[in-house]
Design an enzyme around this catalytic site. Structure first.
Site, short mmCIF file in Angstrom:
data_model
loop_
_atom_site.label_atom_id
_atom_site.label_comp_id
_atom_site.label_asym_id
_atom_site.label_seq_id
_atom_site.Cartn_x
_atom_site.Cartn_y
_atom_site.Cartn_z
N ASP A 83 4.33 4.02 -2.12
CA ASP A 83 4.60 2.97 -1.14
C ASP A 83 6.10 2.98 -0.86
OD1 ASP A 83 4.83 0.62 0.31
OD2 ASP A 83 4.26 -0.70 -1.35
N ASP A 139 3.46 3.63 6.26
CA ASP A 139 4.62 3.54 5.38
C ASP A 139 4.29 3.96 3.94
OD1 ASP A 139 3.01 1.40 4.72
OD2 ASP A 139 4.61 -0.11 4.78
N LYS A 193 -2.94 -10.04 -4.69
CA LYS A 193 -1.80 -10.28 -5.56
C LYS A 193 -2.15 -11.17 -6.77
CE LYS A 193 1.50 -9.59 -1.81
NZ LYS A 193 2.60 -10.14 -1.00
#
Length: 280
Positions: free
Chosen positions: A260, A152, A202
């Site tokens: 992305d 993706d 993250k």
């Protein structure tokens, strides 16, 4: 392992070799000769790539209630088709699709790959296995260096240079790294030189160890597959830390395009800005 040899060449050939040296992609005469021989022997790139296409695309709902992410169009082609363009540029045409969610739609669309000029085989997750678990399904067919890519993301990477980097460092896994302004939504690399020490998942923007993130493509030696445990497992949590402990996990920083498509906002940006794969 490298071995030193002495060769005798015509002066005009040596001059032609020297003209190719740019100090960046081709660093010196020895590197140039090795690169040209690798190309002639077909040893300058891995021969196979695994596409990870099993995700449900929950952040793209309601679109992905109907279509798997692998079939979402970007400028008239799916993301895997854009990746075909990248791989075919380096004569990589043998692919394994690791599928799960809406796998039949993916298989119906891509088939055996012949209409795209590539060869595709399939492995299927019956239950959710994570990135590493999905790769492990393909392990019986992976007995030489190979590429793993998310399905993706759009990316433009010099795979020949990355593979040379991988071999030069005697890496088990080399991860493509791209720079982002705000890495807080990604796995962020902490490095020592070119060695990856860990991925911090993250982090807060002001606490991130770098702005380099996993770009969703890596080169693996088949020996690295032994680090994948049974059942559900993820690269950053379950595999990369073990390889980093062996000091065999490296990061290849590239500056080419990277998009992305995993959220509506990022998908829209890719639709507007992706420029396709440049041909040499």
């Amino acid at each position: 392992m490298k071995q030193r040899i002495t060769i005798t060449l015509e002066e005009e050939i040596i001059n032609a070799v020297d003209r190719k040296i740019d100090g960046r992609k081709i660093k010196n005469r020895s590197h140039a000769i090795e690169l040209f021989l690798s190309r002639a022997l077909g040893e300058n790139y891995p021969k196979k790539a695994v596409f990870l296409l099993g995700g449900k695309g929950t952040r793209l709902r309601p679109i992905t209630y109907e279509l798997p992410k692998a079939l979402l169009p970007v400028q008239g082609k799916t993301v895997p088709e854009h990746l075909f363009d990248l791989f075919k540029k380096y004569n990589i045409r043998n692919f394994i699709f690791s599928v799960g969610y809406k796998s039949k739609k993916i298989e119906d669309y891509f088939g055996d790959g012949s209409k795209f000029g590539v060869n595709i085989s399939y492995v299927e997750e019956k239950t959710r296995l994570g990135s590493a678990g999905a790769l492990k399904l393909a392990s019986p067919s992976l007995n030489e260096p190979f590429i793993v890519t998310n399905g993706d993301e759009l990316k433009e990477i010099d795979l020949e240079d990355m593979y040379y980097f991988h071999k030069e460092n005697d890496a088990l896994i080399t991860v493509a790294l791209t720079t982002v302004d705000n890495p807080s939504s990604y796995g962020v690399a902490r490095l020592q030189g070119n060695k990856i020490l860990e991925f911090v998942e993250k982090p807060d923007k002001d606490k991130a160890p770098s702005k380099l993130i996993h770009a969703g493509l890596s080169i693996w030696q088949p020996e690295a597959l032994k680090f994948i445990p049974k059942g559900f497992s993820m690269f950053e949590k379950n595999v990369f830390p073990k390889v980093a402990e062996e000091e065999k996990l490296f990061g290849y920083n590239f500056s080419g395009q990277w998009y992305d498509t995993g959220t509506p906002e990022r998908y829209e940006r890719a639709l507007k800005e992706w420029k396709g794969i440049k041909k040499d």
